[in-house]
Design a protein around this motif. Structure first.
Motif, PDB file in Angstrom:
ATOM      1  N   VAL A  36       0.846  -1.203   0.000  1.00 53.07           N
ATOM      2  CA  VAL A  36       0.000   0.000   0.000  1.00 53.07           C
ATOM      3  C   VAL A  36       0.878   1.247   0.000  1.00 53.07           C
ATOM      4  O   VAL A  36       0.641   2.184  -0.765  1.00 53.07           O
ATOM      5  N   PHE A  37       1.898   1.253   0.848  1.00 57.48           N
ATOM      6  CA  PHE A  37       2.787   2.412   0.926  1.00 57.48           C
ATOM      7  C   PHE A  37       3.593   2.578  -0.356  1.00 57.48           C
ATOM      8  O   PHE A  37       3.852   3.703  -0.782  1.00 57.48           O
ATOM      9  N   ALA A  38       3.982   1.482  -0.978  1.00 52.62           N
ATOM     10  CA  ALA A  38       4.703   1.571  -2.259  1.00 52.62           C
ATOM     11  C   ALA A  38       3.819   2.230  -3.312  1.00 52.62           C
ATOM     12  O   ALA A  38       4.279   3.089  -4.075  1.00 52.62           O
ATOM     13  N   SER A  39       2.544   1.866  -3.343  1.00 48.37           N
ATOM     14  CA  SER A  39       1.609   2.500  -4.284  1.00 48.37           C
ATOM     15  C   SER A  39       1.444   3.977  -3.969  1.00 48.37           C
ATOM     16  O   SER A  39       1.377   4.815  -4.874  1.00 48.37           O
ATOM     17  N   ALA A  40       1.369   4.299  -2.694  1.00 44.74           N
ATOM     18  CA  ALA A  40       1.228   5.704  -2.293  1.00 44.74           C
ATOM     19  C   ALA A  40       2.443   6.521  -2.720  1.00 44.74           C
ATOM     20  O   ALA A  40       2.302   7.629  -3.233  1.00 44.74           O
ATOM     21  N   VAL A  41       3.628   5.965  -2.529  1.00 45.84           N
ATOM     22  CA  VAL A  41       4.851   6.675  -2.920  1.00 45.84           C
ATOM     23  C   VAL A  41       4.858   6.924  -4.425  1.00 45.84           C
ATOM     24  O   VAL A  41       5.161   8.031  -4.881  1.00 45.84           O
ATOM     25  N   ARG A  42       4.490   5.906  -5.204  1.00 43.12           N
ATOM     26  CA  ARG A  42       4.449   6.088  -6.659  1.00 43.12           C
ATOM     27  C   ARG A  42       3.442   7.174  -7.050  1.00 43.12           C
ATOM     28  O   ARG A  42       3.725   8.029  -7.894  1.00 43.12           O
ATOM     29  N   SER A  43       2.297   7.148  -6.435  1.00 42.50           N
ATOM     30  CA  SER A  43       1.249   8.124  -6.736  1.00 42.50           C
ATOM     31  C   SER A  43       1.684   9.539  -6.354  1.00 42.50           C
ATOM     32  O   SER A  43       1.506  10.492  -7.124  1.00 42.50           O
ATOM     33  N   LEU A  44       2.247   9.680  -5.182  1.00 45.60           N
ATOM     34  CA  LEU A  44       2.705  10.999  -4.727  1.00 45.60           C
ATOM     35  C   LEU A  44       3.868  11.504  -5.580  1.00 45.60           C
ATOM     36  O   LEU A  44       3.947  12.703  -5.874  1.00 45.60           O
ATOM     37  N   ARG A  45       4.745  10.632  -5.983  1.00 40.87           N
ATOM     38  CA  ARG A  45       5.858  11.041  -6.854  1.00 40.87           C
ATOM     39  C   ARG A  45       5.352  11.517  -8.208  1.00 40.87           C
ATOM     40  O   ARG A  45       5.863  12.486  -8.762  1.00 40.87           O
ATOM     41  N   ARG A  46       4.339  10.812  -8.759  1.00 40.25           N
ATOM     42  CA  ARG A  46       3.755  11.263 -10.030  1.00 40.25           C
ATOM     43  C   ARG A  46       3.167  12.655  -9.880  1.00 40.25           C
ATOM     44  O   ARG A  46       3.304  13.491 -10.767  1.00 40.25           O
ATOM     45  N   ALA A  47       2.521  12.905  -8.763  1.00 41.05           N
ATOM     46  CA  ALA A  47       1.918  14.216  -8.530  1.00 41.05           C
ATOM     47  C   ALA A  47       2.975  15.302  -8.360  1.00 41.05           C
ATOM     48  O   ALA A  47       2.690  16.486  -8.576  1.00 41.05           O
ATOM     49  N   SER A  48       4.203  14.919  -8.012  1.00 44.88           N
ATOM     50  CA  SER A  48       5.258  15.915  -7.782  1.00 44.88           C
ATOM     51  C   SER A  48       6.045  16.263  -9.041  1.00 44.88           C
ATOM     52  O   SER A  48       6.912  17.134  -9.009  1.00 44.88           O
ATOM     53  N   ARG A  49       5.733  15.614 -10.151  1.00 41.63           N
ATOM     54  CA  ARG A  49       6.416  15.936 -11.416  1.00 41.63           C
ATOM     55  C   ARG A  49       5.904  17.256 -11.962  1.00 41.63           C
ATOM     56  O   ARG A  49       4.718  17.571 -11.848  1.00 41.63           O
ATOM     57  N   PHE A  50       6.806  17.982 -12.589  1.00 41.66           N
ATOM     58  CA  PHE A  50       6.408  19.247 -13.194  1.00 41.66           C
ATOM     59  C   PHE A  50       5.433  18.963 -14.339  1.00 41.66           C
ATOM     60  O   PHE A  50       5.771  18.262 -15.286  1.00 41.66           O
ATOM     61  N   PRO A  51       4.231  19.512 -14.244  1.00 40.73           N
ATOM     62  CA  PRO A  51       3.223  19.234 -15.269  1.00 40.73           C
ATOM     63  C   PRO A  51       3.392  20.123 -16.497  1.00 40.73           C
ATOM     64  O   PRO A  51       4.070  21.157 -16.452  1.00 40.73           O
ATOM     65  N   ASP A  52       2.747  19.711 -17.576  1.00 38.05           N
ATOM     66  CA  ASP A  52       2.704  20.565 -18.760  1.00 38.05           C
ATOM     67  C   ASP A  52       2.002  21.864 -18.384  1.00 38.05           C
ATOM     68  O   ASP A  52       1.027  21.864 -17.634  1.00 38.05           O
ATOM     69  N   GLY A  53       2.491  22.954 -18.887  1.00 41.96           N
ATOM     70  CA  GLY A  53       1.877  24.251 -18.618  1.00 41.96           C
ATOM     71  C   GLY A  53       2.303  24.880 -17.308  1.00 41.96           C
ATOM     72  O   GLY A  53       1.771  25.925 -16.925  1.00 41.96           O
ATOM     73  N   TYR A  54       3.257  24.262 -16.627  1.00 34.82           N
ATOM     74  CA  TYR A  54       3.714  24.789 -15.341  1.00 34.82           C
ATOM     75  C   TYR A  54       4.131  26.253 -15.446  1.00 34.82           C
ATOM     76  O   TYR A  54       3.859  27.047 -14.555  1.00 34.82           O
ATOM     77  N   GLU A  55       4.754  26.597 -16.552  1.00 34.04           N
ATOM     78  CA  GLU A  55       5.264  27.972 -16.711  1.00 34.04           C
ATOM     79  C   GLU A  55       4.137  29.003 -16.774  1.00 34.04           C
ATOM     80  O   GLU A  55       4.376  30.195 -16.566  1.00 34.04           O
ATOM     81  N   THR A  56       2.922  28.572 -17.026  1.00 32.49           N
ATOM     82  CA  THR A  56       1.802  29.515 -17.101  1.00 32.49           C
ATOM     83  C   THR A  56       1.086  29.678 -15.759  1.00 32.49           C
ATOM     84  O   THR A  56       0.171  30.498 -15.650  1.00 32.49           O
ATOM     85  N   TRP A  57       1.486  28.919 -14.765  1.00 31.26           N
ATOM     86  CA  TRP A  57       0.819  28.987 -13.461  1.00 31.26           C
ATOM     87  C   TRP A  57       1.121  30.316 -12.777  1.00 31.26           C
ATOM     88  O   TRP A  57       2.149  30.955 -13.028  1.00 31.26           O
ATOM     89  N   SER A  58       0.268  30.675 -11.851  1.00 32.69           N
ATOM     90  CA  SER A  58       0.479  31.880 -11.041  1.00 32.69           C
ATOM     91  C   SER A  58       1.631  31.639 -10.065  1.00 32.69           C
ATOM     92  O   SER A  58       2.025  30.490  -9.814  1.00 32.69           O
ATOM     93  N   LEU A  59       2.142  32.722  -9.507  1.00 25.71           N
ATOM     94  CA  LEU A  59       3.213  32.598  -8.512  1.00 25.71           C
ATOM     95  C   LEU A  59       2.742  31.812  -7.292  1.00 25.71           C
ATOM     96  O   LEU A  59       3.505  31.029  -6.727  1.00 25.71           O
ATOM     97  N   GLU A  60       1.483  32.012  -6.906  1.00 28.41           N
ATOM     98  CA  GLU A  60       0.938  31.279  -5.756  1.00 28.41           C
ATOM     99  C   GLU A  60       0.913  29.779  -6.034  1.00 28.41           C
ATOM    100  O   GLU A  60       1.224  28.959  -5.159  1.00 28.41           O
TER     101      GLU A  60
END
Length: 135
Positions: free
Chosen positions: A98-122
């Motif tokens: 379960v924790f291995a799946s959580a780590v994989r999921s959280l790591r995917r969420a921490s990748r720089f997404p497409d369009g990151y450069e258009t995000w607000s400073l906040e």
């Protein structure tokens, strides 16, 4: 045991939930993370096995982390608390997949997404804070 039928109904609703907005997704993620934290004492006892409802609730928490970094950030404290509880109860081997799946999921969420450069400073700051907390 009396809680399990109620949990079955709640899980049915959560599994089917497809919140339409970021705010709704964060609210659902917070609700699920709070439920996991509140019920962990019941399901994470030394010598315990993974009750199907508990396992399904953890899967719902996992799916919340898949909705993006904001919801993943909401689930992170619940995962950290669960890991500490599993370790202190001697259940780390049982919860390792379960924790291995959580780590994989959280790591995917921490990748720089497409369009990151258009995000607000906040949004940049929030994303950076999530990545720092994840480390």
């Amino acid at each position: 045991q009396a809680l399990l039928p109620l949990l079955d109904v709640l899980l049915g609703l959560l599994v089917a939930a497809r919140p339409p907005t970021d705010a709704a997704r964060r609210a659902v993620a917070k609700f699920v993370a709070d439920a996991v934290g509140a019920w962990s004492w019941l399901f994470m006892q030394a010598g315990a096995s993974l009750v199907p409802q508990w396992e399904q609730l953890l899967q719902v928490l996992l799916s919340c982390a898949e909705w993006g970094f904001e919801t993943a950030a909401v689930t992170l404290p619940a995962w950290l608390s669960l890991q500490a509880s599993a370790s202190s109860a001697g259940l780390s081997p049982l919860y390792a997949p379960v924790f291995a799946s959580a780590v994989r999921s959280l790591r995917r969420a921490s990748r720089f997404p497409d369009g990151y450069e258009t995000w607000s400073l906040e949004a940049h700051d929030a994303f950076r804070d999530f990545r720092d907390e994840l480390r």
